[in-house]
Design an enzyme around this catalytic site. Structure first.
Site, PDB file in Angstrom:
ATOM      1  N   HIS A 178       6.086  11.140  65.184  1.00  0.00           N
ATOM      2  CA  HIS A 178       5.044  11.012  64.158  1.00  0.00           C
ATOM      3  C   HIS A 178       4.844  12.345  63.431  1.00  0.00           C
ATOM      4  O   HIS A 178       3.743  12.893  63.366  1.00  0.00           O
ATOM      5  CB  HIS A 178       3.728  10.513  64.777  1.00  0.00           C
ATOM      6  CG  HIS A 178       3.875   9.177  65.445  1.00  0.00           C
ATOM      7  ND1 HIS A 178       4.042   8.011  64.738  1.00  0.00           N
ATOM      8  CD2 HIS A 178       3.921   8.829  66.754  1.00  0.00           C
ATOM      9  CE1 HIS A 178       4.171   6.995  65.582  1.00  0.00           C
ATOM     10  NE2 HIS A 178       4.116   7.460  66.811  1.00  0.00           N
TER      11      HIS A 178
ATOM     12  N   ASP B 102      -1.928   7.693  64.585  1.00  0.00           N
ATOM     13  CA  ASP B 102      -0.776   8.538  64.948  1.00  0.00           C
ATOM     14  C   ASP B 102       0.030   8.982  63.731  1.00  0.00           C
ATOM     15  O   ASP B 102       0.791   9.935  63.800  1.00  0.00           O
ATOM     16  CB  ASP B 102       0.132   7.833  65.978  1.00  0.00           C
ATOM     17  CG  ASP B 102       0.551   6.447  65.552  1.00  0.00           C
ATOM     18  OD1 ASP B 102       0.109   5.980  64.485  1.00  0.00           O
ATOM     19  OD2 ASP B 102       1.334   5.829  66.280  1.00  0.00           O
TER      20      ASP B 102
END
Ligand SMILES: NC(=O)c1ccc[n+]([C@@H]2O[C@H](COP(=O)([O-])OP(=O)(O)OC[C@H]3O[C@@H](n4cnc5c(N)ncnc54)[C@H](O)[C@@H]3O)[C@@H](O)[C@H]2O)c1
Length: 361
Positions: free
Chosen positions: A96, A270
């Site tokens: 991420h 995220d």
């Protein structure tokens, strides 16, 4: 290839990147699997189970990083792990990057090969490694919302499904992908009045066909978001543009128009989160209140159910781990276009298009 499985060190992260069954498959293919002591314990997998599968147990993450050609993890490396990562080492995990400039810089500096689970993508656009974790987070988002809507948790004090003679709660789900569809399935099963929004009309058409009649599909646009959000008791944000930062669809002003003590579960946190007011939280302190709305922004929701999540994750990653281990990353990504899409940072250079075009400023 030598494959290393370190113990996850993120707070309340109980998953491990490989099951003993997965280790056995890799060992049978001729690879060496090194597993850190107690890495699987919270997922109910003992060191003994890994040893019986042919893996070798090492006592520290330092030893794992020093010996392995490929590190397979669950969550992104944390700062204390950065110095352990070596030039040309393959790192296969959730990263991420768009939400984490510091991590991006550290991976560039280490000259490793960063292959991100969340951007491995099939030709039809689906994300085969993210999907099982999203299915878990989607199902959990409704039970989490139900919990925080209880009065003693600071919530409105409403039961999602109502009872005969009393209206059910209203749930707004923004983003009808893997997270959103599973959230809608559970929400509708609990009898809540459920609205699911997306910008993909084909997807809405499909969900309209398969979900029960207490789920209404709506095109995602500011007007529809505003009008449903005003009446919502629970809002679940599950939008994604692969590799990019989450679109900020929920402004502070919109929060002010919502009912006091309603709950927002920002599953997409995220990738940066979809609210002007979102900031990452962890399982120790999962919520905070802004504008009288409870925000739940835990970045590793599936980590709370490791017995389910670890098996679901290995089911999805193992075919790719096999390819990377047997062919090396260059041939594996050349022969497998979905894996090639997972390449994010290559020996110091950002190569994923969405990340390349993204400005951290
Ligand atoms: N917090 C956690 O623990 C956790 C766990 C799993 C997944 N996630 C995150 O949840 C998010 C969603 O994952 P997913 O697997 O469902 O993704 P997905 O690609 O399956 O679905 C995303 C959906 O968002 C839609 N979308 C994009 N822009 C939109 C907009 N403006 N309005 C409405 N819809 C829009 C897309 O059309 C797509 O249908 C991701 O950020 C993922 O990383 C978080």
């Amino acid at each position: 290839m030598i494959i290393g499985i370190p113990k996850e060190i993120k707070k309340h992260e109980y998953r491990v990147a490989l099951t003993p069954a997965g280790a056995e498959v890799l060992v049978e293919l001729g690879h060496s699997v090194l597993v850190e002591h107690n890495a699987g314990l919270a997922s109910n997998f003992s060191d003994e189970a890994y040893s019986q599968s042919g893996a070798k147990i090492l006592h520290s993450s330092e030893e794992i990083y020093a010996a392995a050609q490929m590190i397979v993890k669950v969550k992104e490396p944390l700062p204390q792990e950065y110095p352990l990562i070596r030039k040309d080492q393959i790192l296969f995990t959730f990263f991420h990057f768009a939400a984490n400039p510091e991590l991006t810089q550290a991976m560039c500096k280490s000259n490793c090969i960063s292959i991100a689970y969340e951007t491995v993508q099939l030709e039809n656009g689906t994300l085969p490694i993210l999907t099982p974790m999203s299915e878990i987070a989607g199902r959990m988002s409704v039970q989490i919302g139900a919990h925080y809507l209880q009065k003693e948790e600071g919530g409105r004090g409403i039961l999602l499904g109502g009872v005969p003679g009393v209206s059910p709660a209203t749930i707004l789900i923004i983003g009808a992908g893997s997270v959103g569809a599973q959230a809608a399935l559970i929400a509708s099963g609990l009898n809540a009045r459920t609205f699911i929004l997306d910008i993909n009309l084909e997807r809405l058409r499909y969900l309209n066909d398969i979900l029960p009649s207490n789920v209404t599909t709506l095109m995602s646009n500011p007007q529809n978001i505003q009008s449903v959000a005003r009446n919502a008791d629970l809002l679940i944000n599950s939008t994604l543009i692969p590799g990019a930062r989450t679109p900020k669809l929920i402004t502070r002003e919109l929060l002010r128009s919502m009912k006091a003590n309603s709950v927002i579960v920002d599953v997409a946190i995220d990738q940066g989160g979809g609210l002007e007011t979102s900031r990452p939280t962890d399982h120790d302190n999962p919520t905070y209140v802004e504008e009288n709305i409870i925000h739940y922004c835990v970045t590793n929701i599936p980590g709370a159910v490791p017995i389910t999540s670890t098996i679901a994750l290995t089911n999805a990653t193992l075919p790719y781990i096999e390819k990377l281990a047997s062919l090396g990353w260059e041939k594996a990504t050349q022969s497998c276009p979905d894996l090639a899409k997972g390449l994010n940072i290559l020996r110091g250079s950002i190569v994923h298009p969405a990340l390349k075009n993204f400005s951290f400023k």
